[in-house]
Design an enzyme around this catalytic site. Structure first.
Site, PDB file in Angstrom:
ATOM      1  N   THR A   1     -38.528  -9.580  21.304  1.00 38.32           N
ATOM      2  CA  THR A   1     -38.626  -8.136  21.244  1.00 38.32           C
ATOM      3  C   THR A   1     -37.523  -7.573  20.330  1.00 38.32           C
ATOM      4  OG1 THR A   1     -39.172  -5.856  22.245  1.00 38.32           O
ATOM      5  CG2 THR A   1     -38.014  -7.702  23.587  1.00 38.32           C
ATOM      6  N   GLU A   2     -37.375  -6.739  19.668  1.00 39.88           N
ATOM      7  CA  GLU A   2     -35.761  -5.875  19.377  1.00 39.88           C
ATOM      8  C   GLU A   2     -34.802  -5.572  20.170  1.00 39.88           C
ATOM      9  OE1 GLU A   2     -38.047  -3.643  17.543  1.00 39.88           O
ATOM     10  OE2 GLU A   2     -37.337  -1.584  18.491  1.00 39.88           O
ATOM     11  N   ASN A   3     -35.508  -5.530  21.705  1.00 40.54           N
ATOM     12  CA  ASN A   3     -34.508  -4.723  22.326  1.00 40.54           C
ATOM     13  C   ASN A   3     -33.941  -5.525  22.834  1.00 40.54           C
ATOM     14  OD1 ASN A   3     -37.699  -4.345  23.286  1.00 40.54           O
ATOM     15  ND2 ASN A   3     -36.799  -3.552  26.010  1.00 40.54           N
TER      16      ASN A   3
END
Lengths: 230, 225
Positions: free
Chosen positions: A63-65
């Site tokens: 997940t990008e975060n």
């Protein structure tokens, strides 16, 4: 339910059935994700793909975060507001998970370490150009998030969308008219009516659902090849 | 020397009008809400805010925007289901917006903190976000020239700090914190609690103390009358 591709590698027309439902489409995308891949699923419909990945496939979700090893959405007591996905929805962590900051998370993408990302789209061109971040309409507030980074960085970009908009306009087009997200980045296009491979040579129909290649060719302004032509 | 403070207003003292303020957080995860509330009371105006989002609901960054203190927002994803404060100001022409791809936003701040003058980035090539930017082909691939984003102030939401100023984060609330902490002249972190020097495992420290100027100890701030 898994719809199998043709074992002989020919274009398959799945007739005697309708278009893929959203859930079936997610299952078909999941079917094509190689075992052991590192995968990013975009916000919205692509997150449904996770429900169809077998636990023994060894797929690690990014997940990008800032996380690898993301688990399913959190429920009840599991909800922890420090642990969210790209859509800001509380999620869980799986054994072997890791956390990292944003510059590392996007270096991972840009540096070509992610095997697959799955994104939604407004339009895909016959060269694999992607438009999915902005309608360009007056008054629309532009918001790109990680879409351009994913489109540019992942080794394979899979797109999930309906093949036609509600008014019947094709979304697989000779040239995108919406603002672009990335150039020649989409390698596979999964739609309710057909699955396509996109290469510099053009668009190849892999499978159709409830329709034929001939019928699709009559509705799209894009030259379609079949696997039998390759 | 890092100052450990229990008073949010003391932590936010001295922010000048016109400052560029880096604010950590992805949605509300890692958002330093107590520091932003103190920034609103402190009164600095004409701010440029750099943050992944442009505020959620009516608290934190959304409240700073609603107070009319922000001239410009630099972010990747302003539009959300609960970004009504920003949406209203933007559509009324009361706030400027620079949209930056999320990874480029992080890398531009990383560059600022790492002393990099500019960098060639493949993200955004051929899109409207590369309009007017210098491009270059390197080894057959096209890149866009991107410049650093340096902050006057960074407001960071971390998990635990020690008295030296070392910080650890928790889960995905880490997000932009470690990068922003390096990229500002003055870095202020809010932490849930402060431990004595030596109590954090040096192998586990994410933001080393050199980057941190002030720490707001929320456990002390919450306990205050």
């Amino acid at each position: 339910m898994i719809i199998a591709p043709d074992p002989a590698g020919r274009t398959t027309e799945h007739l005697g059935r309708g278009p893929l439902s959203r859930d079936e489409l997610a299952a078909v995308v999941a079917r094509d994700i190689p075992r052991g891949s590192f995968v990013n699923l975009g916000i919205g419909q692509p997150t449904m793909v996770a429900d169809h990945l077998p636990a023994d496939a060894g797929v690690v979700l990014h997940t990008e975060n800032g996380m690898l090893g993301m688990g399913p959405a959190a429920d009840g007591d599991e909800i922890d507001h420090d642990l969210v996905n790209a859509g800001k929805i509380p999620v869980t962590e799986l054994p072997g998970a890791s956390y990292f900051h944003h510059a590392d998370s996007f270096a991972m993408m840009r540096g070509g370490h992610l095997d697959v990302c799955v994104l939604g789209a407004f339009q895909v061109s016959e060269r694999g150009d992607l438009a999915n971040w902005h309608t360009g309409a007056p008054g629309a507030i532009p918001a790109v998030g990680g879409a351009m980074d994913l489109a540019t960085g992942a080794k394979d970009v899979f797109v999930m969308m309906t093949l036609f908009s509600k008014d019947g306009t094709p979304k697989l087009v000779p040239e995108c008219t919406y603002p672009l997200t990335g150039l020649a980045c989409v390698s596979r296009l999964y739609t309710d009516l057909a699955v396509f491979r996109i290469t510099p040579d053009g668009v190849t129909v892999v499978e159709t659902y409830g329709t034929t290649v001939r019928e699709l060719a009559s509705r799209l302004d894009v030259a379609l090849r079949t696997l039998d032509d390759d | 020397m890092t100052a450990v403070l229990g008073d949010p207003d003391e932590a936010l003292a001295g922010i000048a009008d016109g400052s560029t303020v880096l604010i950590s957080g992805f949605g509300m995860a890692g958002m330093p809400v107590r520091l932003i509330d103190a920034l609103i009371r402190q009164g600095a105006a004409d701010l440029t805010v750099v943050c992944n989002n442009a505020g959620n609901g009516d608290t934190g960054l959304a409240a700073l925007l609603a107070a009319g203190r922000v001239r410009k927002v630099i972010c990747s994803f302003p539009r959300q289901s609960d970004s009504w404060v920003f949406d209203g100001l933007y559509l009324a022409g009361k706030v400027e917006l620079e949209v930056v791809p999320q990874g480029t936003l992080a890398e531009r701040m990383r560059a600022a903190g790492a002393g990099i003058g500019a960098f060639y980035c493949p993200t955004g090539v051929g899109t409207p976000l590369a309009d007017g930017k210098e491009t270059r082909t390197i080894d057959g691939r096209d890149y866009v020239l991107e410049y650093p984003i340096k902050g006057d102030v960074a407001l960071i939401g971390a998990h635990i700090g020690d008295r030296m100023g070392n910080l650890v984060y928790r889960k995905t609330a880490r997000n932009f914190g470690p990068v922003m902490a390096t990229a500002a002249t003055l870095t202020i972190a809010q932490v849930r609690r402060v431990v004595e020097t030596g109590e954090l495992d040096p192998e586990a420290v994410v933001t080393p103390s050199i980057y941190v100027d002030r720490i707001l100890d929320l456990s002390e701030a919450e306990a205050a009358p």
